[in-house]
Motif scaffolding. Structure first.
Motif, PDB file in Angstrom:
ATOM      1  N   LEU A 115       0.825  -1.217  -0.002  1.00  0.00           N
ATOM      2  CA  LEU A 115       0.011  -0.010   0.086  1.00  0.00           C
ATOM      3  C   LEU A 115       0.843   1.331   0.009  1.00  0.00           C
ATOM      4  N   GLU A 141      -7.469   8.721   3.269  1.00  0.00           N
ATOM      5  CA  GLU A 141      -6.820   8.421   1.936  1.00  0.00           C
ATOM      6  C   GLU A 141      -7.141   6.987   1.643  1.00  0.00           C
ATOM      7  N   CYS A 161      -4.448  -1.534  -4.184  1.00  0.00           N
ATOM      8  CA  CYS A 161      -3.715  -2.299  -5.059  1.00  0.00           C
ATOM      9  C   CYS A 161      -4.369  -3.621  -5.735  1.00  0.00           C
ATOM     10  N   HIS A 182       3.378   7.682  -6.465  1.00  0.00           N
ATOM     11  CA  HIS A 182       2.877   7.216  -5.200  1.00  0.00           C
ATOM     12  C   HIS A 182       3.878   7.355  -4.115  1.00  0.00           C
ATOM     13  N   ILE A 185      -6.275   3.749  -0.306  1.00  0.00           N
ATOM     14  CA  ILE A 185      -5.480   3.021  -1.317  1.00  0.00           C
ATOM     15  C   ILE A 185      -5.933   1.847  -1.726  1.00  0.00           C
ATOM     16  N   ARG A 208      -5.485   5.641  -5.707  1.00  0.00           N
ATOM     17  CA  ARG A 208      -5.443   6.504  -4.538  1.00  0.00           C
ATOM     18  C   ARG A 208      -6.854   7.128  -4.766  1.00  0.00           C
ATOM     19  N   CYS A 253       3.887   0.213  -3.334  1.00  0.00           N
ATOM     20  CA  CYS A 253       3.536  -0.197  -4.656  1.00  0.00           C
ATOM     21  C   CYS A 253       4.072  -1.630  -4.984  1.00  0.00           C
ATOM     22  N   GLN A 313      -6.629  -3.300   0.044  1.00  0.00           N
ATOM     23  CA  GLN A 313      -7.360  -2.005   0.207  1.00  0.00           C
ATOM     24  C   GLN A 313      -6.939  -1.641   1.543  1.00  0.00           C
TER      25      GLN A 313
END
Length: 367
Positions: free
Chosen positions: A46, A81, A85, A108, A83, A97, A49, A71
């Motif tokens: 997160l 926020e 992936c 990021h 995030i 994002r 990346c 998540q």
């Protein structure tokens, strides 16, 4: 900044799991193979990346499944926020994002800084210089939005020059003006990287010294040094001097891609003469200095992930470490360990509140 919660779907040994965290110390206990480290690796995804232990995304997908999803909700500057992936086999990784996908993942990096300390980190000491350069680059790129782009550009120019050297070996002839162009490109991008690494080490070494001496109570003398060919000779001159050697070996033998960090204890190489405990203390001091550096330049506290680090640390160093990271200098902390009673006793001793979770076969529960 802190991570409020995380949801995992088909990530490594997790079929479906969700957990909410405290803003301070979160400890995960359980047997080896239960999934404790995998949870920390998901947090690393997160923030940066990618996984910490394996760069191949598809290998993180749970066996017999087609995709994984991670998540998490961060609180940063009092704002939420989200995030996300997602990785699907044979498809490009999706990274979002607040539901908006990034044009490039580099954008990021640095928004949610993180420091991970793991037994895997011994490769920084035992492996080649590439691992130590990667450590430097990881820290700098989380504080300098342009550094990663500059590194990518340098590596592109390096590939071009190496391709030309291979072509010269095959054809036994070359255009000196083309080599000069490649040299100029490599020098221009390399000097910027060199200057940033030099400045980084000026800031970083005092932080490292402070943490190592705290951990060992000033009982050991260690040295950390940045080594670069560019320190004594101009990059352009290095390339000109090494051209015959480069043509013979068909690769560029001088430049910032040869930089290294020198680790010593009592003026001797740490790799050969440091005990496991001394090497462990050295690595932890490196990572705590990384944390302090990121906090200084980001203006807020990164996440700190401590994966199974109590092994090979004597009780005194372990107590000093936990005493240090639990103080106000540090923010949200995630710890894994196989010993539930050891973790409880340690935090009881230093009078620090702890949120404890038990991990068992991909399931996470409050203890």
């Amino acid at each position: 900044m802190w991570l409020k919660n995380i949801t995992l779907l088909n990530f490594k040994n997790y079929a479906d799991a969700s957990v909410s965290f405290s803003k301070t110390v979160n400890a995960f206990v359980g047997n080896n193979g239960a999934g404790k480290t995998n949870l920390l690796d998901a947090i690393h995804y997160l923030c940066l990346c990618k996984g910490y232990f394996n760069p191949i995304d598809s290998q993180q997908i749970k066996t017999s499944e087609d995709l994984f999803l991670i998540q998490g909700d961060f609180n940063r500057d009092e704002r939420n926020e989200k995030i996300t992936c997602g990785v699907k086999r044979n498809q490009k990784k999706q990274f979002k994002r607040n539901k908006k996908e990034y044009d490039k993942l580099a954008d990021h990096i640095g928004l949610f800084p993180l420091v991970m300390i793991s037994p895997y980190d011994t490769n920084i000491i035992t492996d080649g210089s590439e691992e130590r350069r990667r450590f430097m680059d990881n820290v700098i790129s989380q504080t300098d939005a342009h550094y990663l782009d500059g590194l990518i550009l340098y590596n592109k120019h390096l590939l071009n020059r190496n391709a030309l050297l291979k072509q010269i070996a095959v054809t036994r002839s070359y255009d000196p003006s083309l080599l000069e162009i490649y040299n100029d490109q490599l020098v221009a991008s390399g000097l910027k990287i060199f200057a940033k690494r030099q400045q980084f080490m000026l800031d970083f070494i005092p932080l490292f010294d402070k943490y190592y001496q705290f951990l060992t109570e000033d009982k050991e003398q260690v040295n950390l040094e940045y080594q670069s060919q560019l320190a004594d000779t101009g990059f352009e001159q290095l390339l000109l001097k090494s051209i015959e050697k480069d043509k013979l070996l068909e690769r560029t033998t001088t430049g910032i891609h040869k930089d290294d960090l020198i680790f010593q204890i009592s003026d001797m190489p740490l790799k050969k003469f440091g005990s496991q405990g001394q090497q462990k203390s050295f690595l932890i001091a490196l990572k705590l200095a990384q944390y302090a550096y990121l906090q200084k330049y980001k203006g807020f506290k990164p996440l700190l992930l401590l994966d199974d680090i109590f092994d090979k640390l004597d009780d005194n160093r372990m107590h000093k470490l936990m005493e240090m990271v639990s103080q106000q200098d540090f923010g949200q902390i995630f710890i894994t360990d196989t010993g539930r009673e050891r973790v409880l006793a340690l935090f009881e001793k230093i009078k620090v509140p702890l949120t404890l979770f038990e991990v068992n076969n991909g399931a996470i529960n409050h203890a």
